[in-house]
Write a protein that holds these residues in place. Sequence first.
Motif, short mmCIF file in Angstrom:
data_model
loop_
_atom_site.label_atom_id
_atom_site.label_comp_id
_atom_site.label_asym_id
_atom_site.label_seq_id
_atom_site.Cartn_x
_atom_site.Cartn_y
_atom_site.Cartn_z
N THR A 16 29.75 16.01 -32.67
CA THR A 16 29.33 15.33 -33.90
C THR A 16 28.29 14.26 -33.59
O THR A 16 27.10 14.52 -33.68
CB THR A 16 30.56 14.72 -34.62
N LEU A 17 28.72 13.05 -33.24
CA LEU A 17 27.75 12.03 -32.87
C LEU A 17 27.09 12.36 -31.53
O LEU A 17 25.93 12.05 -31.30
CB LEU A 17 28.43 10.66 -32.79
N ASP A 209 33.66 17.85 -36.71
CA ASP A 209 33.37 19.25 -36.39
C ASP A 209 34.60 20.05 -36.00
O ASP A 209 34.54 21.28 -35.95
CB ASP A 209 32.35 19.34 -35.25
N GLY A 210 35.74 19.39 -35.71
CA GLY A 210 36.90 20.11 -35.19
C GLY A 210 38.15 19.87 -36.00
O GLY A 210 38.18 19.02 -36.91
N MET A 211 39.22 20.57 -35.63
CA MET A 211 40.45 20.49 -36.42
C MET A 211 41.18 19.17 -36.25
O MET A 211 42.03 18.83 -37.09
CB MET A 211 41.37 21.66 -36.08
N ALA A 225 30.79 17.81 -42.83
CA ALA A 225 30.95 18.66 -41.65
C ALA A 225 29.60 18.94 -41.01
O ALA A 225 28.59 19.12 -41.71
CB ALA A 225 31.64 19.97 -42.03
N MET A 226 29.59 18.99 -39.71
CA MET A 226 28.39 19.41 -38.98
C MET A 226 28.24 20.93 -39.14
O MET A 226 29.22 21.65 -39.33
CB MET A 226 28.49 19.05 -37.50
N GLY A 248 21.67 16.13 -37.55
CA GLY A 248 22.60 16.30 -38.66
C GLY A 248 23.14 14.99 -39.20
O GLY A 248 23.37 14.85 -40.41
N ILE A 249 23.33 14.00 -38.33
CA ILE A 249 23.86 12.70 -38.77
C ILE A 249 22.89 12.02 -39.72
O ILE A 249 23.24 11.66 -40.86
CB ILE A 249 24.14 11.79 -37.55
#
Length: 259
Positions: A16-17, A209-211, A225-226, A248-249
């Motif tokens: 993500t970041l 991005d994850g669960m 979400a990414m 994306g951020i």
Amino acid sequence: MTKKPDAIVFFDLDGTLFDSNIEVLPSSYAAIERLKQNNIIPMLATGRTPMEAAKLMKETGINSIIAMNGQAVIYEKEVVFTNNIDKNVITRLYEFSREKMNIPLSFYNYNKMRVSEINQATEQFYRSLKLEIPPVDDQIYLKEQIQMLLLLCEQGESPYREAFPELTFIRNTHYCVDVFNHGGSKGNGINELLKTKGFDNVPTYAFGDGMNDLEMFLTVDHPIAMANAVDDLKDKAEYITDNNDNDGIVKALQKFGLI
């Protein structure tokens, strides 16, 4: 009294970041600075401990973190919440891991990391995150409060779920499973922050991005979400931005008018 922000933005790290090289994009650094100028608090929301994130927090100027998937919350350098695992439960789990599963553990609290032993699984996990292996101390849980454990393994976590219903087991990478009190999550950490600081009416945004971001997405006002996120998380997103390698951020922060 703590100054109330105009909004809070929570950033997952890996996927993500962080980009694919486990680096923060220049555009994201600039966006974080713009957020602070706009009285919007950027917060990390990660499975990592504050110690693991300390270098990043210094580089970005971020002083707040939902750490260890919500098991410790630090807001502007103040510890506002910890979710400690009972020592008796840790004792049982350690004995189960050592005697039946042959799986090493990591012991985490908000200012220390220790491992039960150093072997191939330990080295593989920390190398994958570009981190040094913590010191060995398999008795730390008898001396200090522990908020999260890791099972350092590529498989084999299923028997734990039946043996320890009071705990939650979430596979975080190919090489580890995060372990914490049942009901603990990034979402729970966020709720504890908002309640403790009186921020119930502050708009909240989250990137993931994850669960292990699912409960966070169900808690904040605006889940983002990414593009590289898992499909089940995308299903819960208000907006899907570009991927973690392609700005994306900053693109999503601009879309929502935060910068």
